[in-house]
Design an enzyme around this catalytic site. Structure first.
Site, short mmCIF file in Angstrom:
data_model
loop_
_atom_site.label_atom_id
_atom_site.label_comp_id
_atom_site.label_asym_id
_atom_site.label_seq_id
_atom_site.Cartn_x
_atom_site.Cartn_y
_atom_site.Cartn_z
N ASP A 73 -39.11 -10.60 -0.74
CA ASP A 73 -39.33 -10.35 -2.17
C ASP A 73 -38.92 -11.58 -2.96
O ASP A 73 -38.36 -12.53 -2.41
CB ASP A 73 -38.56 -9.10 -2.64
CG ASP A 73 -37.10 -9.13 -2.19
OD1 ASP A 73 -36.49 -10.22 -2.24
OD2 ASP A 73 -36.56 -8.08 -1.81
N ASP A 75 -37.10 -12.97 -6.70
CA ASP A 75 -36.34 -12.74 -7.92
C ASP A 75 -36.54 -13.93 -8.85
O ASP A 75 -36.69 -15.08 -8.40
CB ASP A 75 -34.84 -12.59 -7.61
CG ASP A 75 -34.55 -11.37 -6.75
OD1 ASP A 75 -35.34 -10.42 -6.81
OD2 ASP A 75 -33.54 -11.39 -6.02
N ASP A 152 -22.74 -16.41 -4.67
CA ASP A 152 -21.73 -16.49 -3.61
C ASP A 152 -21.80 -17.77 -2.78
O ASP A 152 -20.85 -18.54 -2.74
CB ASP A 152 -21.85 -15.26 -2.70
CG ASP A 152 -23.29 -14.93 -2.32
OD1 ASP A 152 -24.18 -15.80 -2.51
OD2 ASP A 152 -23.54 -13.81 -1.85
#
Length: 459
Positions: A73, A75, A152
């Site tokens: 996917d 983003d 992160d």
């Protein structure tokens, strides 16, 4: 020589630039082309930029393209607020309560679009962390540089502009990908305290991408792993499910055990793998799931969870049977105990319970091969999944292999062959068996009679 080339290409200094600006790689410095990006993600970035906002494909999709993988996917991160994004795209919807994001829809495709976020630290907001240092909320809009620092790992803090075909890198993520390293942004110990789930994510990403966890990133895991106990169970289960359904579950669990992160999360990782009776079956279930995902076949989380908990169910069944309880009530007791014990450490959502219990309850029925019972089992809606479960147990030494092979033949046999395959059930009276056989023989000899085998191939 290779190290010198990497240093020359991507820069030697690992520290972020003091001016907060990224290293920008033009189209001649990376392999990503705009045509490889999904049309929906490209359109989202183009329309947002046309409206005067910054907009980039971000995170895992950029990372996967640089590694030559196909992202699942896409983003998008943007300087536009959710309301501004919603006003640009007619087919979009704002979701989320704590931090709103926008789902931009293009046909069947959905692109998750979020506004750049800033990271709140203990120093900036002491009331926003718990006693262990876990950040309770970071739902504040910020700049692109702040959004990159909030992420992160360096390999997840990459931005791709599909209009200019540029990769923006604030934390040397491109260099770390080239070196096959997983590196935490900032102080690893502090980042693990802010969000202990990052320790699990490190194991999942390293195993999935074939990266080595950087020594400074790994070191605090051994002293901070107890902080995972403070994570809400729903979020912890979501991360564990991602790990088990990553397509690299075997490698992930091995790395979790190496990092000693497995204790208390799943019975599989605590004791099943170390149990000679159930360990091979647990590993076989993980490997079968990995194989199905690689072949783009559907997988059932309930099936895998049932397999991982089977060791406890089987142990409980033996305990109750040894105490004199009949087999079926003993199995019911063992199932409820296994699920209750699991929920103490990691709650499995109850929506999986029904399927898991059906798979477990059908296992003893595969041992019954006389009378009408095999036919009734073939007609059960969960037969195919239950048979796969039994066959996997058999190949792992946890169930009789000859019985699994009998069922494999029985499914494809015609009516006469099935009748010949019947295994006499001593519990069935001989008179009843003779009456049943005579009835089948009469029906088979009737003019125009057509015997049809029950259909048991329903997934």
């Amino acid at each position: 020589m290779i190290k010198k080339y990497i240093d020359k290409l991507f820069g030697r200094d690992r520290a972020p630039r003091k001016d907060g600006r990224p290293t920008i790689y033009g189209p001649d410095k990376h392999p990503i082309r705009r045509e490889a990006i999904s049309k929906c993600a490209r359109r989202t970035c183009e329309e947002l930029q046309r409206a005067g906002h910054a907009a980039f494909v971000v995170g895992g999709a950029v990372r996967d393209h640089l590694l030559g993988h196909v992202p699942k996917d896409y983003d998008v991160a943007t300087s536009a607020t959710p309301e501004e994004v919603r006003s640009i795209f007619r087919r979009s919807r704002i979701i989320g309560r704590r931090f709103q994001i926008v789902h931009v829809l293009c046909g069947q495709d959905v692109v998750e679009t979020s506004t750049f976020r800033a990271q709140l630290t203990r120093e900036a907001d002491p009331d926003n962390t718990d006693e262990h240092g876990r950040v309770l909320s970071d739902n504040v809009f910020g700049t692109q540089a702040e959004d990159a620092a909030r992420r992160d790992f360096t390999v997840n803090a990459l931005f791709y502009d599909p209009v200019k075909e540029e990769v923006w890198d604030y934390h040397h993520g491109v260099k770390d990908l080239a070196a096959k390293k997983l590196v935490m942004i900032g102080d690893p110990a502090l980042r693990y305290r802010e969000d202990p789930v990052r320790m699990l994510r490190a194991a999942r990403l390293a195993a999935k991408l074939g990266l080595t966890i950087d020594a400074k990133t790994e070191a605090p895991i051994h002293t901070h792993r107890h902080l995972i106990e403070n994570v809400p169970q729903a979020r912890l289960f979501e991360e564990i499910l991602k790990l088990l359904l990553s397509g690299n579950a075997v490698a992930c669990t091995q790395l979790l055990r190496k990092l000693e992160l497995h204790h208390g999360l799943l019975p599989l990782l605590d004791d099943a793998l170390e149990n000679k009776a159930t360990g091979p079956f647990a590993l076989a279930a993980l490997k079968a799931t990995d194989d199905r995902l690689r072949d783009d076949k559907p997988v059932s989380p309930a099936f895998l969870l049932a397999a991982l908990l089977w060791g406890r169910v089987e142990n409980g069944l033996r305990k109750h049977e040894d105490s004199g309880q009949p087999s079926i009530p003993a199995l019911h007791s063992a199932m409820h105990e296994a699920l209750d014990e699991q929920r103490v450490s990691l709650a499995i959502p109850r929506r999986f319970d029904a399927t898991m219990k059906e798979l477990w309850l059908l296992q003893p029925r595969f041992l019954q091969r006389g009378g009408q019972r095999p036919y009734r089992l073939l007609e059960h809606p969960r037969f195919r999944a239950a048979y796969d479960f039994f066959e996997l147990r058999a190949r792992s030494g946890n169930a009789p292999l000859d019985i699994a092979q009998w069922w494999e033949r029985f499914q494809d046999a015609n009516a006469d062959e099935r009748e010949e395959m019947m295994v006499e059930d001593e519990a069935e009276p001989k008179k009843k068996r003779r009456r049943r056989r005579g009835k089948r023989k009469t029906e088979g000899a009737a003019p125009g009679a057509q015997q049809q085998a029950p259909q048991g191939d329903e997934e």
